[in-house]
Design a protein around this motif. Structure first.
Motif, PDB file in Angstrom:
ATOM      1  N   LEU A 172     -35.042 -54.177 -17.840  1.00 39.88           N
ATOM      2  CA  LEU A 172     -35.596 -55.383 -17.242  1.00 39.88           C
ATOM      3  C   LEU A 172     -36.640 -55.039 -16.184  1.00 39.88           C
ATOM      4  O   LEU A 172     -37.687 -55.690 -16.093  1.00 39.88           O
ATOM      5  N   ALA A 173     -36.341 -53.998 -15.401  1.00 36.62           N
ATOM      6  CA  ALA A 173     -37.296 -53.599 -14.362  1.00 36.62           C
ATOM      7  C   ALA A 173     -38.609 -53.140 -14.979  1.00 36.62           C
ATOM      8  O   ALA A 173     -39.691 -53.475 -14.489  1.00 36.62           O
ATOM      9  N   ARG A 174     -38.525 -52.365 -16.053  1.00 37.39           N
ATOM     10  CA  ARG A 174     -39.734 -51.896 -16.719  1.00 37.39           C
ATOM     11  C   ARG A 174     -40.524 -53.067 -17.301  1.00 37.39           C
ATOM     12  O   ARG A 174     -41.746 -53.118 -17.207  1.00 37.39           O
ATOM     13  N   GLN A 175     -39.820 -54.018 -17.896  1.00 38.41           N
ATOM     14  CA  GLN A 175     -40.478 -55.189 -18.459  1.00 38.41           C
ATOM     15  C   GLN A 175     -41.156 -56.013 -17.370  1.00 38.41           C
ATOM     16  O   GLN A 175     -42.284 -56.480 -17.538  1.00 38.41           O
ATOM     17  N   ASN A 176     -40.489 -56.163 -16.241  1.00 42.25           N
ATOM     18  CA  ASN A 176     -41.069 -56.942 -15.144  1.00 42.25           C
ATOM     19  C   ASN A 176     -42.308 -56.254 -14.569  1.00 42.25           C
ATOM     20  O   ASN A 176     -43.275 -56.919 -14.188  1.00 42.25           O
ATOM     21  N   ARG A 177     -42.272 -54.928 -14.498  1.00 44.01           N
ATOM     22  CA  ARG A 177     -43.454 -54.203 -14.021  1.00 44.01           C
ATOM     23  C   ARG A 177     -44.628 -54.410 -14.965  1.00 44.01           C
ATOM     24  O   ARG A 177     -45.773 -54.622 -14.538  1.00 44.01           O
ATOM     25  N   ALA A 178     -44.359 -54.363 -16.259  1.00 42.73           N
ATOM     26  CA  ALA A 178     -45.423 -54.577 -17.236  1.00 42.73           C
ATOM     27  C   ALA A 178     -45.959 -56.000 -17.163  1.00 42.73           C
ATOM     28  O   ALA A 178     -47.175 -56.227 -17.218  1.00 42.73           O
ATOM     29  N   LEU A 179     -45.054 -56.963 -17.024  1.00 44.39           N
ATOM     30  CA  LEU A 179     -45.491 -58.354 -16.877  1.00 44.39           C
ATOM     31  C   LEU A 179     -46.342 -58.521 -15.626  1.00 44.39           C
ATOM     32  O   LEU A 179     -47.324 -59.274 -15.625  1.00 44.39           O
ATOM     33  N   GLY A 180     -45.981 -57.808 -14.571  1.00 41.63           N
ATOM     34  CA  GLY A 180     -46.748 -57.892 -13.331  1.00 41.63           C
ATOM     35  C   GLY A 180     -48.162 -57.371 -13.497  1.00 41.63           C
ATOM     36  O   GLY A 180     -49.111 -57.931 -12.950  1.00 41.63           O
ATOM     37  N   VAL A 181     -48.317 -56.296 -14.268  1.00 44.66           N
ATOM     38  CA  VAL A 181     -49.653 -55.751 -14.525  1.00 44.66           C
ATOM     39  C   VAL A 181     -50.529 -56.801 -15.208  1.00 44.66           C
ATOM     40  O   VAL A 181     -51.680 -57.034 -14.806  1.00 44.66           O
ATOM     41  N   LEU A 182     -49.987 -57.440 -16.232  1.00 44.35           N
ATOM     42  CA  LEU A 182     -50.778 -58.422 -16.970  1.00 44.35           C
ATOM     43  C   LEU A 182     -50.995 -59.692 -16.149  1.00 44.35           C
ATOM     44  O   LEU A 182     -52.061 -60.312 -16.233  1.00 44.35           O
ATOM     45  N   ALA A 183     -49.991 -60.077 -15.371  1.00 44.62           N
ATOM     46  CA  ALA A 183     -50.152 -61.274 -14.534  1.00 44.62           C
ATOM     47  C   ALA A 183     -51.249 -61.073 -13.497  1.00 44.62           C
ATOM     48  O   ALA A 183     -52.071 -61.972 -13.263  1.00 44.62           O
ATOM     49  N   ARG A 184     -51.282 -59.909 -12.880  1.00 44.56           N
ATOM     50  CA  ARG A 184     -52.327 -59.638 -11.876  1.00 44.56           C
ATOM     51  C   ARG A 184     -53.711 -59.607 -12.504  1.00 44.56           C
ATOM     52  O   ARG A 184     -54.714 -59.841 -11.815  1.00 44.56           O
ATOM     53  N   ALA A 185     -53.771 -59.323 -13.792  1.00 44.17           N
ATOM     54  CA  ALA A 185     -55.057 -59.338 -14.500  1.00 44.17           C
ATOM     55  C   ALA A 185     -55.456 -60.745 -14.928  1.00 44.17           C
ATOM     56  O   ALA A 185     -56.533 -60.925 -15.502  1.00 44.17           O
ATOM     57  N   GLY A 186     -54.591 -61.718 -14.696  1.00 40.91           N
ATOM     58  CA  GLY A 186     -54.932 -63.105 -14.994  1.00 40.91           C
ATOM     59  C   GLY A 186     -54.343 -63.674 -16.264  1.00 40.91           C
ATOM     60  O   GLY A 186     -54.682 -64.797 -16.653  1.00 40.91           O
ATOM     61  N   PHE A 187     -53.459 -62.934 -16.929  1.00 40.14           N
ATOM     62  CA  PHE A 187     -52.879 -63.416 -18.183  1.00 40.14           C
ATOM     63  C   PHE A 187     -51.655 -64.285 -17.910  1.00 40.14           C
ATOM     64  O   PHE A 187     -50.848 -63.975 -17.030  1.00 40.14           O
ATOM     65  N   ALA A 188     -51.544 -65.369 -18.688  1.00 41.39           N
ATOM     66  CA  ALA A 188     -50.382 -66.245 -18.578  1.00 41.39           C
ATOM     67  C   ALA A 188     -49.125 -65.507 -19.035  1.00 41.39           C
ATOM     68  O   ALA A 188     -49.193 -64.574 -19.841  1.00 41.39           O
ATOM     69  N   ARG A 189     -47.973 -65.935 -18.547  1.00 42.77           N
ATOM     70  CA  ARG A 189     -46.732 -65.225 -18.844  1.00 42.77           C
ATOM     71  C   ARG A 189     -46.416 -65.230 -20.335  1.00 42.77           C
ATOM     72  O   ARG A 189     -45.966 -64.209 -20.873  1.00 42.77           O
ATOM     73  N   ASP A 190     -46.668 -66.355 -21.011  1.00 38.85           N
ATOM     74  CA  ASP A 190     -46.323 -66.392 -22.435  1.00 38.85           C
ATOM     75  C   ASP A 190     -47.193 -65.428 -23.241  1.00 38.85           C
ATOM     76  O   ASP A 190     -46.716 -64.770 -24.169  1.00 38.85           O
ATOM     77  N   VAL A 191     -48.468 -65.314 -22.878  1.00 41.17           N
ATOM     78  CA  VAL A 191     -49.352 -64.371 -23.552  1.00 41.17           C
ATOM     79  C   VAL A 191     -48.905 -62.942 -23.259  1.00 41.17           C
ATOM     80  O   VAL A 191     -48.855 -62.089 -24.162  1.00 41.17           O
ATOM     81  N   ALA A 192     -48.588 -62.674 -22.007  1.00 43.53           N
ATOM     82  CA  ALA A 192     -48.154 -61.337 -21.627  1.00 43.53           C
ATOM     83  C   ALA A 192     -46.875 -60.938 -22.363  1.00 43.53           C
ATOM     84  O   ALA A 192     -46.769 -59.817 -22.880  1.00 43.53           O
ATOM     85  N   GLN A 193     -45.913 -61.830 -22.418  1.00 42.76           N
ATOM     86  CA  GLN A 193     -44.657 -61.516 -23.102  1.00 42.76           C
ATOM     87  C   GLN A 193     -44.887 -61.259 -24.588  1.00 42.76           C
ATOM     88  O   GLN A 193     -44.320 -60.314 -25.158  1.00 42.76           O
ATOM     89  N   ARG A 194     -45.711 -62.081 -25.209  1.00 45.75           N
ATOM     90  CA  ARG A 194     -45.980 -61.889 -26.630  1.00 45.75           C
ATOM     91  C   ARG A 194     -46.621 -60.527 -26.879  1.00 45.75           C
ATOM     92  O   ARG A 194     -46.260 -59.826 -27.834  1.00 45.75           O
ATOM     93  N   ALA A 195     -47.569 -60.149 -26.022  1.00 45.51           N
ATOM     94  CA  ALA A 195     -48.240 -58.862 -26.189  1.00 45.51           C
ATOM     95  C   ALA A 195     -47.267 -57.709 -25.992  1.00 45.51           C
ATOM     96  O   ALA A 195     -47.258 -56.738 -26.767  1.00 45.51           O
TER      97      ALA A 195
END
Length: 214
Positions: A172-195
């Motif tokens: 979960l921690a690794r997934q959250n870190r990855a989501l944070g990278v994409l979120a800071r780049a401006g990607f919506a959470r649903d797009v980030a999760q799908r990717a």
């Protein structure tokens, strides 16, 4: 006639021909917008003003000369637009393709184009049309995958699967870190999760489509 008698003779102010030549030289090397070209010419005036003052010119007279040249800058820029050498719409489409291929989100692309002086309607049109037949959601997904590949996240992670199940908290921690990278780049959470949850083969298929469309 402009009075330049009190300005240093060694540093005459740039005239229309010199500013036009500077504009053409810049456009021969770089694509830019109307605002961008105006900034290039304004910097040329600023450099002249600094040089004139260092040469002993009266700051007030130098400032008056710079103010008088503002209309000349505007005329030169207008000429470049009429010639088609400056076209904000063409610039926006080209820049969108480049930025999406580099992994920039739609939000980041909008901010970049706004900083270049591209009008909102041209920004929107470029985002909708510049990347082939990809819709906005598909474009965002492709850009997110590009960034994931650069950062070795999700389907592009280098680590091999462990022999035993990972601890839920670590995964979960690794997934959250990855989501944070994409979120800071401006990607919506649903797009980030799908990717991030996509299989490697499917991710490569999307990369192939992005290359084909752009």
């Amino acid at each position: 006639m402009e009075n330049t008698a009190s300005l240093p003779q060694s540093t005459p102010p740039p005239q229309r021909a010199a500013l036009r030549e500077a504009a053409l030289a810049h456009l021969a090397r770089f694509g830019t917008t109307r605002q961008g070209l105006e900034q290039v010419l304004q910097r040329r005036l600023t450099r002249w003003a600094q040089k004139a003052i260092r040469a002993g010119g009266c700051p007030d007279l130098v400032a008056e000369q710079v103010a008088a040249l503002q209309s000349v800058v505007a005329e030169v820029v207008d000429d470049m637009v009429r010639l088609g050498a400056v076209d904000d719409a063409v610039f926006a489409r080209s820049r969108v393709r480049r930025l999406v291929r580099s992994g920039r989100s739609g939000r980041a692309v909008q901010a970049h184009l706004a900083a270049k002086g591209v009008a909102p309607e041209l920004r929107d049109e470029a985002l909708e049309t510049a990347v082939g037949t990809l819709g906005s959601t598909e474009r965002e997904l492709c850009a997110a995958l590009v960034l994931a590949r650069k950062r070795r996240l999700g389907p592009f992670a280098l680590s091999s699967a462990p022999e035993c199940e990972e601890e839920d908290a670590a995964a979960l921690a690794r997934q959250n870190r990855a989501l944070g990278v994409l979120a800071r780049a401006g990607f919506a959470r649903d797009v980030a999760q799908r990717a991030l949850e996509m299989e490697a083969d499917e991710a490569e298929d999307w990369m192939d489509r992005l290359r084909a469309e752009s």
